[in-house]
Design a protein around this motif. Structure first.
Motif, PDB file in Angstrom:
ATOM      1  N   GLY A 183       0.845  -1.193   0.000  1.00  0.00           N
ATOM      2  CA  GLY A 183       0.000   0.000   0.000  1.00  0.00           C
ATOM      3  C   GLY A 183       0.870   1.229   0.000  1.00  0.00           C
ATOM      4  N   ASN A 184       0.237   2.366  -0.159  1.00  0.00           N
ATOM      5  CA  ASN A 184       0.991   3.619  -0.227  1.00  0.00           C
ATOM      6  C   ASN A 184       1.286   4.141   1.164  1.00  0.00           C
ATOM      7  OD1 ASN A 184       0.791   3.770  -3.121  1.00  0.00           O
ATOM      8  ND2 ASN A 184      -1.397   4.148  -2.749  1.00  0.00           N
ATOM      9  N   LEU A 185       2.421   4.763   1.289  1.00  0.00           N
ATOM     10  CA  LEU A 185       2.767   5.446   2.532  1.00  0.00           C
ATOM     11  C   LEU A 185       1.942   6.719   2.583  1.00  0.00           C
ATOM     12  CD1 LEU A 185       4.651   5.554   4.983  1.00  0.00           C
ATOM     13  CD2 LEU A 185       6.212   6.898   3.576  1.00  0.00           C
ATOM     14  N   VAL A 186       1.193   6.916   3.666  1.00  0.00           N
ATOM     15  CA  VAL A 186       0.324   8.098   3.757  1.00  0.00           C
ATOM     16  C   VAL A 186       0.618   8.851   5.042  1.00  0.00           C
ATOM     17  CG1 VAL A 186      -2.035   8.945   3.760  1.00  0.00           C
ATOM     18  CG2 VAL A 186      -1.469   6.898   2.446  1.00  0.00           C
ATOM     19  N   ARG A 187       1.378   9.963   4.872  1.00  0.00           N
ATOM     20  CA  ARG A 187       1.661  10.823   6.021  1.00  0.00           C
ATOM     21  C   ARG A 187       0.754  12.043   5.928  1.00  0.00           C
ATOM     22  NH1 ARG A 187       7.728  10.566   4.158  1.00  0.00           N
ATOM     23  NH2 ARG A 187       6.404  10.948   2.355  1.00  0.00           N
ATOM     24  N   LEU A 188      -0.026  12.249   6.983  1.00  0.00           N
ATOM     25  CA  LEU A 188      -1.055  13.300   6.945  1.00  0.00           C
ATOM     26  C   LEU A 188      -0.811  14.347   8.012  1.00  0.00           C
ATOM     27  CD1 LEU A 188      -4.110  10.865   6.858  1.00  0.00           C
ATOM     28  CD2 LEU A 188      -3.072  12.014   4.882  1.00  0.00           C
ATOM     29  N   ARG A 189      -1.331  15.548   7.737  1.00  0.00           N
ATOM     30  CA  ARG A 189      -1.409  16.566   8.764  1.00  0.00           C
ATOM     31  C   ARG A 189      -2.888  16.653   9.156  1.00  0.00           C
ATOM     32  NH1 ARG A 189      -0.918  21.545  10.814  1.00  0.00           N
ATOM     33  NH2 ARG A 189      -2.181  22.782   9.387  1.00  0.00           N
ATOM     34  N   LEU A 190      -3.218  16.311  10.396  1.00  0.00           N
ATOM     35  CA  LEU A 190      -4.609  16.382  10.850  1.00  0.00           C
ATOM     36  C   LEU A 190      -4.861  17.716  11.526  1.00  0.00           C
ATOM     37  CD1 LEU A 190      -5.278  12.818  12.348  1.00  0.00           C
ATOM     38  CD2 LEU A 190      -5.432  13.633   9.977  1.00  0.00           C
ATOM     39  N   VAL A 191      -6.041  18.247  11.301  1.00  0.00           N
ATOM     40  CA  VAL A 191      -6.458  19.510  11.921  1.00  0.00           C
ATOM     41  C   VAL A 191      -7.782  19.260  12.636  1.00  0.00           C
ATOM     42  CG1 VAL A 191      -7.157  21.903  11.511  1.00  0.00           C
ATOM     43  CG2 VAL A 191      -5.334  20.886  10.113  1.00  0.00           C
ATOM     44  N   TYR A 192      -7.839  19.633  13.921  1.00  0.00           N
ATOM     45  CA  TYR A 192      -9.088  19.503  14.690  1.00  0.00           C
ATOM     46  C   TYR A 192      -9.598  20.898  15.013  1.00  0.00           C
ATOM     47  CZ  TYR A 192      -6.863  14.961  15.448  1.00  0.00           C
ATOM     48  OH  TYR A 192      -6.227  13.757  15.264  1.00  0.00           O
ATOM     49  N   LEU A 193     -10.891  21.089  14.861  1.00  0.00           N
ATOM     50  CA  LEU A 193     -11.435  22.440  15.025  1.00  0.00           C
ATOM     51  C   LEU A 193     -12.629  22.467  15.977  1.00  0.00           C
ATOM     52  CD1 LEU A 193     -11.074  23.075  11.260  1.00  0.00           C
ATOM     53  CD2 LEU A 193     -10.110  24.666  12.940  1.00  0.00           C
ATOM     54  N   ALA A 194     -12.818  23.634  16.602  1.00  0.00           N
ATOM     55  CA  ALA A 194     -14.004  23.920  17.412  1.00  0.00           C
ATOM     56  C   ALA A 194     -14.177  22.859  18.523  1.00  0.00           C
ATOM     57  CB  ALA A 194     -15.239  24.031  16.514  1.00  0.00           C
ATOM     58  N   ARG A 195     -15.363  22.277  18.619  1.00  0.00           N
ATOM     59  CA  ARG A 195     -15.633  21.337  19.715  1.00  0.00           C
ATOM     60  C   ARG A 195     -14.650  20.171  19.706  1.00  0.00           C
ATOM     61  NH1 ARG A 195     -20.287  18.772  18.390  1.00  0.00           N
ATOM     62  NH2 ARG A 195     -19.098  16.851  18.074  1.00  0.00           N
TER      63      ARG A 195
END
Lengths: 94, 148, 148, 94
Positions: free
Chosen positions: A6-18
């Protein structure tokens, strides 16, 4: 080599508000386990598996919205290495 | 700039005048101003804080304005949305649409607000006597957006 | 005063602010401004003269405002309409509606304009290069008013 | 005595916009011929019988609007002694 399963998937996660408050975090880097056709739903499943606030806030049936690279998408939207994935409650501006 | 996100207040009259006088084919201007009410669900509000998703907000608003221009025969459209801490009576959002005739201008202005309410990344948090709480999305907003 | 007929120009921003800040339960303000276009049916307009029926105008406008308040859950409404000689780009009419929520405010503002266009005793006369002519009523205005 | 065949109806007529110009008059006093149940239509018939601009502008099929005592009415609206009857083209304000 990871790409064999499978593909290497490096993500930047953003959490907002509640969700930012519930997770006590404005975001984080996440490396997704190798996956053939990774989608937003795979990210959610990974987070949910942590338990706690992640499990309860992202439980099936909870109203959660997503943006990939700053565009609104559905949970079945594909993601790729380097994407910014934002997770947030339904918007309430205006 | 047709969309702006700012903590400062805006001057609705000046913004309307700017858009109106920029184009002499304009015959109709429709403006919407959203403001902080002193009550929500019968509870007194002392402060309203607007959070947004900085990277995405302008592009989401721009997309809504572009969509309005594609769908309706209008001349121009402007959106100004505030973020940060606001008090009851404060202005939150301004939408101005100009057109040759009124029907399309009314439709486009309402369309922009309906889409903004469901697609622009803003969240409201109210401070009441008994503490703070995030404002819940309203089903009526989804229904309003689904009409278009 | 909720309705005014005057030859002087009006300050839309000031009128909106007055209505908006008079009532803290207001969450939505919808304003319409009608202006003199530089073209009508592709002919250049050099002047537009608004005639009215002095005895009837205010009461007709007041009746439209009262009807809007009876039909829609709004807080307040204002109509200012100019008469006399106007130039392209000039403001003709202002309608401001305030409400707790936006849907009713949009509907009421459009209702007031649709009724005004078919029931308020104003007539427009255009001056063009080839002379003066009274503006003809548009069937689309009758259709717009018939929706309500 | 006129009342034996109908009511005496003295009206103040008001002409506006295009009709004011076509009639070369902003209005006039009119005493309607005795009539059992006079309406706006009876006024229009009386004016039309004068010929000229009155006949052409008020011809059947022409779009004309009426107000009695400054309220919009239809042609079948009753009128009474002392009424103000305004006759004008469809309005075009806004």
């Amino acid at each position: 080599m990871r790409d064999s399963v499978g593909n290497l998937v490096r993500l930047r996660l953003v959490y907002l508000a509640r969700l930012r408050e519930a997770f006590s975090s404005a975001g984080e880097r996440l490396e997704l386990a190798p996956h053939d056709a990774p989608t937003v739903a795979a990210v959610v499943a990974t987070l949910r598996a942590r338990g706690g606030a992640f499990e309860s806030e992202l439980a099936p049936g909870r109203a959660v919205r997503f943006a990939v690279n700053q565009r609104l998408v559905r949970a079945d939207h594909p993601i790729a290495d380097g994407d910014e994935v934002a997770i947030f409650p339904p918007v309430t501006g205006g | 700039m047709p969309v702006r996100v700012q903590s400062d207040d805006f001057d609705g009259g000046a913004e309307i005048a700017k858009l109106r006088t920029a184009d002499r084919s304009v015959g109709a201007v429709v403006a919407f101003i959203g403001t902080v009410r002193d009550l929500n669900d019968d509870a007194a509000i002392s402060e309203l804080t607007l959070e947004h998703y900085p990277g995405m907000t302008e592009s989401a608003l721009q997309e809504i304005v572009d969509e309005a221009k594609a769908r309706f025969d209008i001349r121009d459209a402007l959106v100004v949305h505030r973020v940060g801490a606001l008090a009851p009576g404060d202005q939150i959002v301004l939408v101005v649409v100009t057109g040759a005739h009124r029907g399309m201008a009314f439709d486009a202005c309402e369309f922009v607000m309906d889409y903004l309410k469901t697609r622009a990344p803003f969240w409201k948090k109210e401070r009441r006597e008994d503490g703070e709480r995030w404002v819940e999305a309203r089903a009526s907003d989804d229904e309003a957006a689904a009409r278009w």
